[in-house]
Scaffold this motif. Structure first.
Motif, PDB file in Angstrom:
ATOM      1  N   GLU A   1     115.561 129.245 -30.270  1.00  0.00           N
ATOM      2  CA  GLU A   1     116.267 127.967 -30.158  1.00  0.00           C
ATOM      3  C   GLU A   1     116.074 127.398 -28.757  1.00  0.00           C
ATOM      4  O   GLU A   1     116.291 128.092 -27.751  1.00  0.00           O
TER       5      GLU A   1
ATOM      6  N   TYR B   1     116.602 135.187 -31.858  1.00  0.00           N
ATOM      7  CA  TYR B   1     117.159 136.143 -32.820  1.00  0.00           C
ATOM      8  C   TYR B   1     116.242 136.202 -34.049  1.00  0.00           C
ATOM      9  O   TYR B   1     115.410 135.321 -34.265  1.00  0.00           O
TER      10      TYR B   1
ATOM     11  N   ASN C   1     119.617 128.784 -24.292  1.00  0.00           N
ATOM     12  CA  ASN C   1     118.683 129.032 -25.401  1.00  0.00           C
ATOM     13  C   ASN C   1     118.985 130.374 -26.068  1.00  0.00           C
ATOM     14  O   ASN C   1     119.606 131.255 -25.457  1.00  0.00           O
ATOM     15  N   LYS C   2     118.500 130.527 -27.288  1.00  0.00           N
ATOM     16  CA  LYS C   2     118.753 131.736 -28.053  1.00  0.00           C
ATOM     17  C   LYS C   2     117.461 132.242 -28.710  1.00  0.00           C
ATOM     18  O   LYS C   2     116.579 131.458 -29.027  1.00  0.00           O
TER      19      LYS C   2
END
Length: 471
Positions: A287, A313, A310-311
């Protein structure tokens, strides 16, 4: 239609061609196709994917071809057929008669197959398609020969296995079920040399009448009468072997219901394998990551440095759907195993007493005994036809019907030995019971053993008579 051949040029109607299936054969074709799909392996059923693994709505051609390529057929039906054939032919076929037939039984098809191997092939074909047949053939001679001359030239009859899908048509003398055949059409493929090194496949139809035959070859636009001939038998030398008879050369595959389950199992397993390939691997989600300006390397030796906010996963599918598909496949496998065992062997899956097990064995034997008697009577009939070619009395054929792996126990041996000691049972019968009861080897020659025993007794008696006068 006009065709030429050994007997000249003959005009025929375009619809009057030997390369046409009869209505009865067409009616059985759907069942034959289903049995072929589950017995000829993964490559064959993949080639029939349009019928057995059809393309789903909105599924692209590439995705469909990928699903087909990963599909694998589990050979449950084939395994049940082989198990049943192995149970029936667990012990060798016994043949008694002229030594000519004992030599003949070592190579019954002219290709090196002995009688047991040939009978197993016929039985497997009958269990697969509902029936098969034995064609008793004899090589033609250019001139008339005496029986001694034929034996000197090693001319002999031989058995040809014929599968049900090869029989494209037949006619009977009357409409009665037991009426003799007046015509049989057997479809075949053969190869012919082409040029110096190549070869080409030829489609041919063997039309057999009582005492004569015609051989037609299919061309691109017409068919040709390639060969005609006569033989000495006044009947068609074709012996059907039925596993589930409906009429003359008509049957239904006895394991068709198991084959349909096997096809369903193949379809469900193909869907699960494809779904696992596509959805089982987790997908990395980033993300706020600009893929145009940043390169990403993923692996156990890499790490991601993420800007604040931000991510990163992984997303993976729920395993519940896969578990449900796997459970359905397991249930189908259980149905096939249970149905196959109960259909052919009549076994139960609960604790039973010894008496009830004996009853179940009798029920099991009754199912397999029908097939065994059919094979035995068919082989006898084939040997009778072969004997008419060579002028030798046909042999006796015996198949052991002890299909359960039942071995004599100590009490049984004691009882029959006691009867033998009291003179109520002959030595020859005693040896035969011990052989069938798994005590003596199957290849024991009882006649030779009796001769050896009698010879020993005579020698002992002569020795006693010789010593008596001196005493």
């Amino acid at each position: 239609m006009t065709y030429t051949g050994a007997v000249g040029t003959i005009s025929k109607s375009i619809s009057d061609t030997p390369f046409t299936r009869s209505l009865d054969a067409i009616a059985m074709t759907a069942s034959w196709n289903a049995m072929a799909a589950v017995t000829l392996g993964s490559d064959f059923i993949r080639s029939q994917a349009a019928s057995y693994l059809p393309q789903e709505p909105r599924e692209t051609d590439d995705a469909w071809e990928s699903r087909i390529a990963r599909s694998v057929l589990s050979p449950y039906t084939q395994r049940i057929i082989e198990t049943a054939a192995g149970a029936i032919l667990r012990k060798p076929i016994h043949i008694e008669g002229d030594d000519y037939w004992k030599t003949f039984s070592e190579n019954v098809d002219g290709l090196g197959s002995d009688l047991n191997e040939f009978a197993r092939r016929i039985l497997v074909s009958s269990l697969t398609y509902g029936h098969s047949a034995i064609l008793v053939d004899y090589p033609p001679a250019s001139v008339a020969l005496s029986l001694a001359e034929e034996r000197a030239l090693e001319r002999r009859p031989y058995f040809v296995p014929v599968e049900a899908p090869q029989i494209w048509g037949w006619r009977q003398e009357t409409t009665l079920p037991t009426s003799p055949l007046t015509q049989v059409r057997i479809h075949e493929y053969t190869t012919q040399p082409q040029g110096d090194f190549g070869e080409t496949q030829v489609e041919q139809m063997r039309v057999i009448y009582p005492g004569s035959y015609d051989l037609y070859i299919q061309g691109q636009t017409s068919f040709i009468l390639h060969e005609s001939g006569e033989f000495t038998l006044p009947e068609i030398p074709l012996v059907p072997i039925y596993a589930n008879r409906l009429g003359m050369l008509r049957s239904q595959p006895p394991l068709l219901d198991i084959a349909n389950l096997n096809i369903t199992h193949y379809q469900r397993q193909a869907d699960l394998i494809h779904a696992l390939h596509v959805a089982a691997m987790p997908i990395l989600i980033l993300e706020g990551w600009d893929m145009d300006t940043n390169e990403v390397s993923v692996g156990v030796n890499y790490a991601l440095a993420m800007p604040p906010g931000n991510k990163a996963y992984y997303v993976q599918s729920d395993a519940t759907s896969f578990a449900a598909q796997a459970a359905e496949i397991t249930a189908i496998e259980t149905q096939m195993s249970t149905l196959g065992i109960t259909k052919l062997f009549g076994q139960k899956f609960v604790a039973e007493s010894a008496d009830s097990k004996r009853i179940d064995q009798a029920q099991s034997n009754s199912v397999l005994a029908v097939l065994s008697m059919e094979v035995c009577s068919g082989l006898k009939r084939a040997f009778e036809m072969a004997s008419q070619y060579v002028g030798i009395e046909p042999p006796e054929i015996y198949l052991d019907r002890d299909f359960d792996f039942y071995r004599l126990i100590g009490q049984d041996i004691t009882a029959i030995t006691d009867l033998n000691t009291k003179g109520k049972l002959s030595d020859q019968t005693l040896l035969e019971i011990l052989r069938r009861g798994e005590i003596l080897p199957d290849d024991l020659d009882i006649d030779s053993e009796m001769e050896r025993m009698n010879g020993t007794e005579v020698s002992t008696t002569e020795e006693l008579n010789y010593e008596s006068p001196e005493t």
